[in-house]
Design a protein around this motif. Structure first.
Motif, short mmCIF file in Angstrom:
data_model
loop_
_atom_site.label_atom_id
_atom_site.label_comp_id
_atom_site.label_asym_id
_atom_site.label_seq_id
_atom_site.Cartn_x
_atom_site.Cartn_y
_atom_site.Cartn_z
N TYR A 130 -14.11 -47.88 -21.38
CA TYR A 130 -13.14 -47.30 -20.46
C TYR A 130 -13.75 -46.18 -19.60
O TYR A 130 -13.51 -46.12 -18.39
CB TYR A 130 -11.93 -46.79 -21.24
N CYS A 131 -14.55 -45.32 -20.22
CA CYS A 131 -15.14 -44.19 -19.49
C CYS A 131 -15.91 -44.63 -18.25
O CYS A 131 -15.58 -44.20 -17.14
CB CYS A 131 -16.06 -43.38 -20.40
N PRO A 132 -16.93 -45.47 -18.39
CA PRO A 132 -17.69 -45.84 -17.19
C PRO A 132 -16.87 -46.68 -16.21
O PRO A 132 -17.08 -46.59 -15.00
CB PRO A 132 -18.88 -46.64 -17.73
N MET A 133 -15.92 -47.46 -16.73
CA MET A 133 -15.08 -48.27 -15.84
C MET A 133 -14.23 -47.37 -14.95
O MET A 133 -14.11 -47.61 -13.75
CB MET A 133 -14.19 -49.21 -16.67
N LEU A 134 -13.65 -46.33 -15.53
CA LEU A 134 -12.86 -45.37 -14.75
C LEU A 134 -13.70 -44.76 -13.63
O LEU A 134 -13.27 -44.72 -12.47
CB LEU A 134 -12.40 -44.21 -15.66
N LEU A 135 -14.87 -44.29 -13.99
CA LEU A 135 -15.73 -43.61 -13.03
C LEU A 135 -16.31 -44.58 -11.99
O LEU A 135 -16.36 -44.27 -10.80
CB LEU A 135 -16.84 -42.86 -13.76
N SER A 136 -16.70 -45.75 -12.45
CA SER A 136 -17.22 -46.76 -11.53
C SER A 136 -16.16 -47.15 -10.50
O SER A 136 -16.46 -47.29 -9.31
CB SER A 136 -17.68 -47.98 -12.33
N ASN A 137 -14.92 -47.31 -10.95
CA ASN A 137 -13.84 -47.64 -10.02
C ASN A 137 -13.60 -46.52 -9.01
O ASN A 137 -13.31 -46.78 -7.84
CB ASN A 137 -12.54 -47.94 -10.77
N ARG A 138 -13.73 -45.31 -9.46
CA ARG A 138 -13.58 -44.17 -8.55
C ARG A 138 -14.68 -44.18 -7.49
O ARG A 138 -14.43 -43.94 -6.31
CB ARG A 138 -13.61 -42.86 -9.35
N ILE A 139 -15.91 -44.49 -7.92
CA ILE A 139 -17.03 -44.57 -6.98
C ILE A 139 -16.79 -45.70 -5.99
O ILE A 139 -16.96 -45.52 -4.78
CB ILE A 139 -18.37 -44.76 -7.73
#
Length: 189
Positions: A130-139
């Protein structure tokens, strides 16, 4: 612009993502992510509810990532800059559709994550996804909105001459790489 090779696409997307995230401090991002997890903990009564909420959020975030890729693909294939309002409407529509499909999606994602041995491992695997997915989506979201921004269009129109698949793949991999680098060392509760 020089001829677009996969290497040129990757270097250009990398430079643009680096520019987008240059002001993101690890401390700020980590505290924002930790706040999301603390709020999830507060919303749930027990560990089982927390894991179920995590699963729902992982499914939603993953499907949102696919939607962002589709939106960017549409922009690249049409070789036009839609207004920000249109992109926001597409994203809202995609999120509504994902929300409607969540019961089915949850089952699919549960099959993927339930192969981890033990409840604690399942929870950890969900959190780490979940952590990297959240940030990747924000990017990805920031990248798309920067891409279509009127001020950036003269420079970004050169991307229309590149292979759309190469651009999409570059954005997907580079946003994931940057998310992982920014999240390195995060301590989840």
């Amino acid at each position: 612009m020089e001829k677009w090779t996969n290497d040129t696409v990757n270097r250009t997307v990398m430079a643009l993502v680096q520019q987008l995230t240059k002001d993101w401090t690890k401390t700020k991002v980590h505290s924002e992510i930790l706040e999301i997890f603390m709020n999830m903990r507060l919303e749930t009564k027990n560990e089982e509810e927390y894991v179920n909420l995590l699963l729902t959020n992982v499914a939603f975030a993953t499907e949102s990532s696919f939607a962002l890729q589709k939106i960017f693909e549409l922009i690249l294939l049409n070789k036009q800059f839609p207004p920000a309002e249109a992109v926001q409407a597409w994203l809202t529509d995609a999120h509504e559709k994902i929300q409607q499909q969540l019961p089915t999606l949850r089952d699919v994602y549960w099959k993927h994550f339930s192969n981890a041995q033990g409840e604690e491992n399942i929870k950890r695997k969900l959190e780490l996804s979940y952590c990297p997915m959240l940030l990747s989506n924000r990017i990805k979201t920031d990248f798309i909105f920067a891409f279509i921004h009127e001020q950036n269009q003269p420079m970004m129109k050169d991307f229309f001459d590149a292979d759309p698949k190469a651009v999409l793949e570059a954005l997907h991999h580079i946003s994931g790489f940057f998310a992982s680098m920014i999240l390195e060392g995060i301590e989840l509760i």
